[in-house]
Motif scaffolding. Structure first.
Motif, PDB file in Angstrom:
ATOM      1  N   VAL A   1       1.094  -1.075   0.032  1.00  0.00           N
ATOM      2  CA  VAL A   1       0.090   0.008  -0.028  1.00  0.00           C
ATOM      3  C   VAL A   1       0.964   1.270  -0.173  1.00  0.00           C
ATOM      4  O   VAL A   1       0.416   2.545   0.216  1.00  0.00           O
ATOM      5  CB  VAL A   1      -1.002   0.013   1.250  1.00  0.00           C
ATOM      6  N   GLY A   2       2.046   0.948  -0.377  1.00  0.00           N
ATOM      7  CA  GLY A   2       3.080   2.355  -0.606  1.00  0.00           C
ATOM      8  C   GLY A   2       3.628   2.636   0.980  1.00  0.00           C
ATOM      9  O   GLY A   2       3.752   4.106   0.965  1.00  0.00           O
TER      10      GLY A   2
ATOM     11  N   SER B   1      -2.910  14.763  10.922  1.00  0.00           N
ATOM     12  CA  SER B   1      -3.812  13.797  10.187  1.00  0.00           C
ATOM     13  C   SER B   1      -4.977  13.066  10.888  1.00  0.00           C
ATOM     14  O   SER B   1      -5.728  12.914  10.219  1.00  0.00           O
ATOM     15  CB  SER B   1      -2.789  12.678   9.714  1.00  0.00           C
ATOM     16  N   GLY B   2      -4.899  13.272  12.187  1.00  0.00           N
ATOM     17  CA  GLY B   2      -5.855  12.769  12.847  1.00  0.00           C
ATOM     18  C   GLY B   2      -6.052  11.123  12.646  1.00  0.00           C
ATOM     19  O   GLY B   2      -5.159  10.443  12.166  1.00  0.00           O
ATOM     20  N   GLY B   3      -7.198  10.756  13.186  1.00  0.00           N
ATOM     21  CA  GLY B   3      -7.746   9.165  12.968  1.00  0.00           C
ATOM     22  C   GLY B   3      -6.610   8.318  13.445  1.00  0.00           C
ATOM     23  O   GLY B   3      -6.053   8.238  14.442  1.00  0.00           O
ATOM     24  N   ALA B   4      -6.277   7.137  12.453  1.00  0.00           N
ATOM     25  CA  ALA B   4      -5.219   6.283  12.817  1.00  0.00           C
ATOM     26  C   ALA B   4      -4.026   6.727  13.450  1.00  0.00           C
ATOM     27  O   ALA B   4      -3.702   6.075  14.245  1.00  0.00           O
ATOM     28  CB  ALA B   4      -5.377   5.096  11.879  1.00  0.00           C
ATOM     29  N   ALA B   5      -3.486   7.770  12.966  1.00  0.00           N
ATOM     30  CA  ALA B   5      -2.314   8.532  13.468  1.00  0.00           C
ATOM     31  C   ALA B   5      -2.491   8.919  14.802  1.00  0.00           C
ATOM     32  O   ALA B   5      -1.540   8.679  15.365  1.00  0.00           O
ATOM     33  CB  ALA B   5      -1.824   9.531  12.305  1.00  0.00           C
ATOM     34  N   ALA B   6      -3.494   9.458  14.944  1.00  0.00           N
ATOM     35  CA  ALA B   6      -3.638  10.013  16.329  1.00  0.00           C
ATOM     36  C   ALA B   6      -3.802   9.035  17.386  1.00  0.00           C
ATOM     37  O   ALA B   6      -3.163   8.764  18.715  1.00  0.00           O
ATOM     38  CB  ALA B   6      -4.727  11.007  16.311  1.00  0.00           C
TER      39      ALA B   6
ATOM     40  N   SER C   1      -9.033   8.280   4.258  1.00  0.00           N
ATOM     41  CA  SER C   1      -9.225   7.035   3.376  1.00  0.00           C
ATOM     42  C   SER C   1      -7.930   6.110   4.141  1.00  0.00           C
ATOM     43  O   SER C   1      -7.009   6.393   4.906  1.00  0.00           O
ATOM     44  CB  SER C   1      -8.527   7.155   2.131  1.00  0.00           C
ATOM     45  N   THR C   2      -8.326   4.687   3.779  1.00  0.00           N
ATOM     46  CA  THR C   2      -7.178   3.757   4.574  1.00  0.00           C
ATOM     47  C   THR C   2      -5.776   3.926   4.017  1.00  0.00           C
ATOM     48  O   THR C   2      -4.947   3.946   4.955  1.00  0.00           O
ATOM     49  CB  THR C   2      -7.778   2.364   4.160  1.00  0.00           C
ATOM     50  N   ALA C   3      -5.615   4.112   2.740  1.00  0.00           N
ATOM     51  CA  ALA C   3      -4.285   4.430   2.306  1.00  0.00           C
ATOM     52  C   ALA C   3      -3.530   5.608   3.060  1.00  0.00           C
ATOM     53  O   ALA C   3      -2.509   5.555   3.545  1.00  0.00           O
ATOM     54  CB  ALA C   3      -4.182   4.562   0.860  1.00  0.00           C
ATOM     55  N   ASP C   4      -4.268   6.908   2.870  1.00  0.00           N
ATOM     56  CA  ASP C   4      -3.880   7.871   3.717  1.00  0.00           C
ATOM     57  C   ASP C   4      -3.626   7.890   5.308  1.00  0.00           C
ATOM     58  O   ASP C   4      -2.669   8.003   5.778  1.00  0.00           O
ATOM     59  CB  ASP C   4      -5.047   8.942   3.490  1.00  0.00           C
ATOM     60  N   GLN C   5      -4.573   6.929   5.890  1.00  0.00           N
ATOM     61  CA  GLN C   5      -4.170   6.651   7.267  1.00  0.00           C
ATOM     62  C   GLN C   5      -3.083   5.765   7.504  1.00  0.00           C
ATOM     63  O   GLN C   5      -2.225   6.237   8.505  1.00  0.00           O
ATOM     64  CB  GLN C   5      -5.437   6.016   7.725  1.00  0.00           C
ATOM     65  N   ALA C   6      -2.754   4.916   6.449  1.00  0.00           N
ATOM     66  CA  ALA C   6      -1.705   4.092   6.682  1.00  0.00           C
ATOM     67  C   ALA C   6      -0.375   4.656   6.530  1.00  0.00           C
ATOM     68  O   ALA C   6       0.796   4.632   7.263  1.00  0.00           O
ATOM     69  CB  ALA C   6      -1.742   2.830   5.654  1.00  0.00           C
ATOM     70  N   LEU C   7      -0.452   5.633   5.521  1.00  0.00           N
ATOM     71  CA  LEU C   7       0.865   6.560   5.409  1.00  0.00           C
ATOM     72  C   LEU C   7       0.886   7.296   6.530  1.00  0.00           C
ATOM     73  O   LEU C   7       2.222   7.507   7.183  1.00  0.00           O
ATOM     74  CB  LEU C   7       0.687   7.328   4.282  1.00  0.00           C
TER      75      LEU C   7
END
Ligand SMILES: [Zn+2]
Length: 387
Positions: free
Chosen positions: A4-5, A372-377, A341-347
């Motif tokens: 996923v990059g 970024s919020g979400g998963a990063a936070a 988006s899942t990809a943005d969150q993973a990055l």
């Protein structure tokens, strides 16, 4: 890059040194002398040590942590005499309080908790190894190690080193030693303690091949590291104020005894906490007690106050700083609820991880997590322990 990059993570880096680990990471941190309540200066060291463990574990590294207890120490004996209690009782009470405070802060308990009292045999073994290798000499029942080189290795002049040695009770004026910067691995005779066993039994000492005596502080830590982990560790932690003489001398003792160098692949010497420009310390009577702070602030706020900066830097404590820290914790919790988006969150998660692995850069990881919020936070809250 994976599918996923997301960039692959490198090993933890501290002050530019990459620390790849094969198998398990061995981490030793200098623990407390158990005669006092826990202040913010102690807490800061153990919070940073806790963070390095969490970051390592977050990238799949198994970490084994040893945090010692310095329960044979002249300051400890002096406090026991002052309060009129056996020193081991003072130590037990203080350890209980320390463990409770660490648990309240979310600091994970160490895997090993060696005590100086249970390590006397190993200090004797260390003394014997140093004597056999010609790095120590025996005088009137005291074993002195030739440690004058320790000062030069950390860039101190002999004058600066002698001043610090006196400050840390290494007794450089002792006429028994060849060089004022030699240290006692083993000190002849006993220390006065509070008498509970009747007349004549108010000195504490242990038998040794050189007669009754007691271990020296730097030798205690060297012996505890060697006994727990073998001849070296991946990371050695402690307060920056312990750089000399304690860490420098401990290193030299271990390397001279084993012939293995470096004793520690890397060091986490955490910047001291000051009040009005002066180091927070019992002798200066300027302590901020962690238990008091936890009555007014959340553990997450205390953690972020200590960890939201570079670990090397000394800093001034000011209660007013909690306003900003508590606002940041709130923003982080709000940010954690955002979606993307899942990809943005993973990055974004990978970017947070990369910042934490790069010299434990919490400020950068925090900025990324808030942005970024979400998963990063949520990742930052999890790894830094801010839940
Ligand atoms: Zn130590």
């Amino acid at each position: 890059m994976d599918s996923v990059g997301v960039p692959a993570r490198g090993p933890l880096r501290l002050t530019g040194i990459a620390l790849p680990v094969v198998g398990r990471a061995r981490l030793y941190v200098c623990g407390i002398t158990p005669y006092d309540v826990t202040h913010l200066g102690h807490a800061s060291t153990y919070l940073w040590t806790d963070l390095v463990v969490r970051v390592w574990r977050s990238i799949g590294v198994t970490v084994e942590v040893a945090r010692n207890i310095t329960d044979v120490d002249d300051a400890m004996f002096a406090e026991a005499r002052r309060v009129g209690m056996p020193y081991d009782q003072v130590a037990a009470i203080s350890r209980f309080a320390f463990d409770r405070t660490m648990a309240a802060l979310g600091v994970r308990p160490p895997d090993h908790e060696p005590t100086a009292r249970a390590s006397v045999t190993h200090v004797i073994e260390l003394g014997q190894a140093l004597l056999a290798a010609g790095h120590a000499y025996l005088r009137d029942g005291t074993v002195y190690a030739r440690t004058a080189d320790a000062a030069a290795r950390v860039g101190l002049s002999p004058d600066e080193a002698v001043k610090l040695a006196a400050e840390f009770n290494d007794d450089p004026d002792d006429p028994g030693r060849d060089d004022p910067l030699d240290v006692a691995v083993w000190r002849a005779g006993g220390a006065d303690v509070h008498g509970t066993a009747g007349p004549g039994q108010t000195r504490v000492s242990w038998p040794s091949p050189w007669g009754p005596g007691r271990p020296g502080w730097h030798a205690e830590c060297a012996a505890m590291v060697l006994n727990t982990f073998g001849s070296s560790v991946d990371l050695h932690a402690g307060g920056e104020d312990l750089c000399f003489p304690h860490h420098a001398v401990e290193t030299l003792l271990a390397e001279q005894a084993t012939g293995v160098a470096p004793f520690a692949r890397a060091w986490l010497q955490v910047g001291v906490v000051r009040v009005g420009g002066l180091r927070m310390s019992k002798s200066l009577r300027n302590l901020t007690l962690v238990d008091d702070l936890l009555e007014r602030h959340s553990p997450a706020a205390v953690r972020l106050l200590c960890l939201g900066r570079r670990w090397q830097d000394a800093w001034d404590y000011d209660e007013a700083a909690f306003d900003q820290v508590e606002a940041t914790v709130d923003q982080l919790y709000t940010a954690a609820g955002r979606t993307g988006s899942t990809a943005d969150q993973a990055l974004a998660v990978a970017a947070v991880d990369a910042a934490l692995s790069d010299d434990l850069d919490v400020p950068r990881a925090l900025a990324l997590a808030l942005d970024s919020g979400g998963a990063a936070a949520r990742r930052l809250i999890d790894v830094v322990g801010l839940a």
